[in-house]
Scaffold this motif. Sequence first.
Motif, short mmCIF file in Angstrom:
data_model
loop_
_atom_site.label_atom_id
_atom_site.label_comp_id
_atom_site.label_asym_id
_atom_site.label_seq_id
_atom_site.Cartn_x
_atom_site.Cartn_y
_atom_site.Cartn_z
N MET A 61 -2.81 -4.46 -6.67
CA MET A 61 -1.77 -3.96 -5.77
C MET A 61 -0.57 -3.56 -6.61
SD MET A 61 -2.02 -6.61 -2.55
CE MET A 61 -0.74 -5.73 -1.64
N ASP B 69 -0.81 1.74 -6.01
CA ASP B 69 -1.88 1.98 -5.06
C ASP B 69 -2.60 0.66 -4.82
OD1 ASP B 69 -3.24 1.58 -7.44
OD2 ASP B 69 -4.79 3.08 -6.99
N ILE B 70 -3.67 0.70 -4.05
CA ILE B 70 -4.51 -0.48 -3.84
C ILE B 70 -5.93 -0.09 -4.21
CG2 ILE B 70 -5.40 -2.16 -2.18
CD1 ILE B 70 -2.87 -1.79 -0.56
N SER B 71 -6.51 -0.82 -5.15
CA SER B 71 -7.88 -0.55 -5.55
C SER B 71 -8.54 -1.86 -5.93
CB SER B 71 -7.93 0.44 -6.72
OG SER B 71 -7.15 -0.02 -7.80
N GLY C 2 -8.32 1.57 -1.09
CA GLY C 2 -6.99 1.89 -0.60
C GLY C 2 -6.99 2.81 0.60
N HIS C 3 -8.01 3.64 0.72
CA HIS C 3 -8.04 4.60 1.82
C HIS C 3 -9.18 4.32 2.79
CE1 HIS C 3 -4.74 6.77 0.00
NE2 HIS C 3 -5.36 6.60 -1.16
N CYS D 118 -1.21 8.11 6.36
CA CYS D 118 -1.19 7.84 4.92
C CYS D 118 -0.87 9.12 4.16
CB CYS D 118 -2.56 7.29 4.49
SG CYS D 118 -2.68 6.86 2.74
N CYS E 21 -4.88 3.94 6.87
CA CYS E 21 -5.50 3.49 5.62
C CYS E 21 -4.90 2.15 5.20
CB CYS E 21 -5.26 4.49 4.50
SG CYS E 21 -6.14 6.05 4.68
N GLU F 134 -3.88 1.28 2.33
CA GLU F 134 -2.71 1.50 1.49
C GLU F 134 -1.46 1.81 2.31
OE1 GLU F 134 -1.82 4.73 -1.93
OE2 GLU F 134 -3.61 3.48 -2.26
N SER F 135 -1.63 2.52 3.43
CA SER F 135 -0.48 2.84 4.28
C SER F 135 0.01 1.63 5.05
CB SER F 135 -0.86 3.95 5.27
OG SER F 135 -1.75 3.46 6.28
N SER G 219 0.58 -1.53 1.14
CA SER G 219 0.97 -1.27 -0.25
C SER G 219 2.27 -2.01 -0.55
CB SER G 219 1.14 0.22 -0.49
OG SER G 219 2.30 0.70 0.16
#
Length: 432
Positions: A277, A280-282, A303-304, A314, A321, A323-324, A327
Amino acid sequence: MIVNTFLVCVPHLMRSRDSYDGFMRLDTANKDGKRTSAPPSEEGNAMKPTKDQTPDTKDSSLVQLTTARKKASPSDVRLSNRMMVFSQLFPHHVMSRADIVRNTGLSKASASEVVSDMVVCHILAEIGQEPQEGRGKRGTLLSIDARHWHIIAIDLSQPHVIQGAVTNLAGLVVQRAEIPVADMSHLSTQLVIDLCERLIALTSNPIMGIGAAVPGMVDRNGIVSNAPALGWSNVPLRAILEDRFHIDTVVDNNAHSALLAERFFGHGTPNTLFVQMTSDISAAILVDDSMIYGVGHYAGEIGHVTVSRNGPVCRCGKQGCLESMISVEVLRKRMAGENAERSSILSAAGSHLGDALSMTVNMLDIHDIVVFGPADIVNDAFLDALKQSLEEQAPPHLPRDFRIRRSECGNNILIRGLSVAVSQTMVQRLKP
């Protein structure tokens, strides 16, 4: 048919990676099943290891991935032996040649040949003699040569700055540089080149390779397919850097790089789900110490993933998403602008992450979940809610002993992970 052996150690190990079909194997035990790694060293000074300093709790070695596509050539066997020896010593382990023979099963002649080549290539160094035991001749101790080669590592995941470091072959940082960036969403590749130039100028040692970690989707050829945080789409970053510097380069997703550092220098296990984190988020996944990449090299792009169809729009154009919703930037804005308690916001975020991870966790039976992120976000409220969400969605009548924790590798996590990726790629290519 004789089995052909490929040593798949890191992202972008070879120009063609068709031989491993989407996963990477990391060895964590010697032939007797015993752990062989040493504890991580502090940044700065290269610690001189001692033979008995290595605990049994974690290893940092590599194992061979085998296929049956063609006969093994002598060069394949030599490569296999080299990586087998490297895996025993990386990053801070110390052994004699006799130890290597016992741990790998190589003959004395084969072990002697491969060790001699690796010493000539400055992959290994002779650092002294074993303590005297009995009347026999004392063996010469070997370790990774941390004084010769340097590696350039670039972290593109931070807000408002691109960071870089020079590391040695054992993953220790020896120099740093950074370039402030007003708007990371329109990052110029020229700034990446400029930072590499600064770092190269900081060292007089030979450069083994360059590594770059990107907050986005990176294919197996080092092309950044999509990185909204940088404003990049189909950017051939590896080719750009190799054309400019004529140095072999590794480019990968930031979560993959971070998981390498967690496994080699942190507390990662053979079965770990790692969530990054930052901008982005992955995620990245180890299953039985095999890194999962997927067919297109895009495994872990969570993330999406849609977690709320009625959620906010997002930056990728979709709605709701992950991430939206959670994050670091979104959560900090919410905590600064709402009257709700911080713990409530972070608990809800942890629950959303649990919703996104639950299918993967249950399908792969992974119990070690590691989250890397700032301490004001990844705190007890966040982690407790994540654990509760995963437990609630776990299959009934099965153990729910999830180990949910925050990574403690610190701000060097991507730099050190990239160092691992580059060193294990290039060790195979060096010739006496």
